[in-house]
Design an enzyme around this catalytic site. Structure first.
Site, short mmCIF file in Angstrom:
data_model
loop_
_atom_site.label_atom_id
_atom_site.label_comp_id
_atom_site.label_asym_id
_atom_site.label_seq_id
_atom_site.Cartn_x
_atom_site.Cartn_y
_atom_site.Cartn_z
N ASP A 176 5.87 -7.02 2.60
CA ASP A 176 4.88 -7.42 1.60
C ASP A 176 5.58 -7.72 0.27
O ASP A 176 6.29 -6.85 -0.26
CB ASP A 176 3.90 -6.25 1.39
CG ASP A 176 2.49 -6.70 1.16
OD1 ASP A 176 2.23 -7.91 1.14
OD2 ASP A 176 1.62 -5.81 1.02
N SER A 211 0.84 -1.21 0.00
CA SER A 211 0.00 0.00 0.00
C SER A 211 0.87 1.25 0.00
O SER A 211 0.40 2.35 -0.29
CB SER A 211 -0.93 0.01 1.22
OG SER A 211 -0.20 -0.22 2.41
N LYS A 260 4.59 -11.41 3.38
CA LYS A 260 3.16 -11.64 3.09
C LYS A 260 3.00 -11.73 1.58
O LYS A 260 3.70 -11.03 0.84
CB LYS A 260 2.30 -10.48 3.64
CG LYS A 260 0.82 -10.61 3.29
CD LYS A 260 -0.04 -9.61 4.02
CE LYS A 260 -0.08 -8.25 3.39
NZ LYS A 260 -0.58 -8.22 1.99
N GLU A 280 -9.24 -9.38 3.73
CA GLU A 280 -9.53 -7.99 3.39
C GLU A 280 -10.88 -7.89 2.68
O GLU A 280 -11.13 -8.57 1.67
CB GLU A 280 -8.41 -7.43 2.48
CG GLU A 280 -8.68 -6.00 2.04
CD GLU A 280 -7.46 -5.28 1.47
OE1 GLU A 280 -6.35 -5.85 1.48
OE2 GLU A 280 -7.64 -4.13 1.01
O1 KIV Z 1 -0.39 -3.42 1.69
C1 KIV Z 1 -1.11 -3.34 2.69
O2 KIV Z 1 -1.16 -2.32 3.38
C2 KIV Z 1 -1.93 -4.50 3.03
C3 KIV Z 1 -2.91 -4.34 4.15
C4 KIV Z 1 -4.09 -3.59 3.68
C5 KIV Z 1 -3.29 -5.64 4.76
O3 KIV Z 1 -1.82 -5.51 2.42
#
Ligand code: KIV
Length: 284
Positions: free
Chosen positions: A88, A50, A117, A186
């Site tokens: 992420d 994000s 993740k 989500e």
């Molecule tokens: O990238 C992000 O911030 C996310 C969250 C919304 C879980 O994946």
């Protein structure tokens, strides 16, 4: 002297299923936001992709690379948070081959993440297995998976129909059986989140997924009101930092333009004798 607090690990998070208060996760993308999150006592800091939208100004998350994510993970890690740092994996970093998947996950670990993740369910089990084989803990992410924005036809609530709801439950069970230590849900109806939470032996962490999850996550800029252009229904704002910051900068501009800034006590002064020797008091 008190012993330094031990950092939170992925097994610690996994062990919270059915134990203790709900898990708290927030996103952070740099050292100051990591310090704020950690000082507030969160369990997990997600360096989310994000960052593409809330920090870098893109319209979706597809624009960031593993190198971009590693840059932000490293900044968060330099704050030395007690919270578990999850990096992420961005779009296309775990879709092409096992080798590239592991190399990209390792890049985030070398930057300071203690887990990664990735988005998707049964389609991504090979990627999950490959990363786990390299001894890197994996967090899953189901429901609205923003990296699939084009395939999903936009940022929409997922799992509203019977088949779609069942698919999310089946995906979650498959991720947990493969070894994910937690799963983000989500934008799914709360009943679907409840089914998933009851079906898997690992914590579910919801965002727009209601209260039947083992934890909750919000994006830093949303919860602090730093991002105020869009307010999705599931965001609760705990501050209005964009408005506060705008007003502070406007007051600074006003002080500069009116000559009120800087004041004498905000200024370095020469000692009188040096000023005199320089002739500064001579002719005024
Ligand atoms: O990238 C992000 O911030 C996310 C969250 C919304 C879980 O994946």
């Amino acid at each position: 002297m008190a012993a330094p607090e031990r950092t939170v690990s992925a097994p610690d998070v996994r062990a919270r299923k059915g134990e203790g208060p709900p898990l708290v996760m927030v996103t952070a993308y740099d050292a100051p936001s990591a310090r704020v999150a950690d000082d507030a006592g969160v369990d997990i800091i997600l360096v989310g992709d994000s960052v593409a939208m809330v920090v870098l100004g893109y319209d979706d998350t597809l624009q960031v690379t593993t190198a971009d994510m590693a840059h932000h993970v490293a900044a968060v890690a330099r704050a030395r948070p007690r919270a578990l740092v999850v990096g992420d994996l961005p779009w296309l970093s775990y879709h092409l081959s096992r080798e590239e998947t592991v190399r990209n996950a390792a890049e985030l670990v070398r930057a300071g993440a203690a887990a990664v993740k990735l988005e998707g369910g049964r389609k991504r089990l090979d990627a999950v297995r490959a990363i786990l084989d390299a001894e890197i803990p994996v967090m899953g992410h189901l429901g609205l998976t923003p990296q699939s924005v084009h395939a999903l036809g936009g940022f929409k609530v997922q799992g509203k129909q019977l088949d779609a709801a069942q698919a999310i439950v089946d995906d979650a069970v498959a991720l947990a059986e493969t070894g994910c230590f937690a799963i983000v849900l989500e934008c799914v109806p709360d009943a679907v989140a409840r089914l998933v939470t009851d079906a898997v032996p690992v914590p579910t962490i919801g965002i727009g997924a209601g209260r039947h999850c083992d934890g909750q996550v919000l994006v830093y800029h949303d919860l602090l009101g730093l991002e105020d252009r869009l307010t999705p229904k599931f965001v609760r704002r705990y501050a209005s930092l964009k408005a506060d910051a705008t007003s502070a900068v406007a007051r600074f501009a006003d002080d500069v333009r009116s000559g009120r800034f800087p004041a004498s006590d905000e200024t370095y002064h020469l000692a009188d004798d040096v000023a005199e020797a320089l002739g500064l008091y001579a002719a005024t």
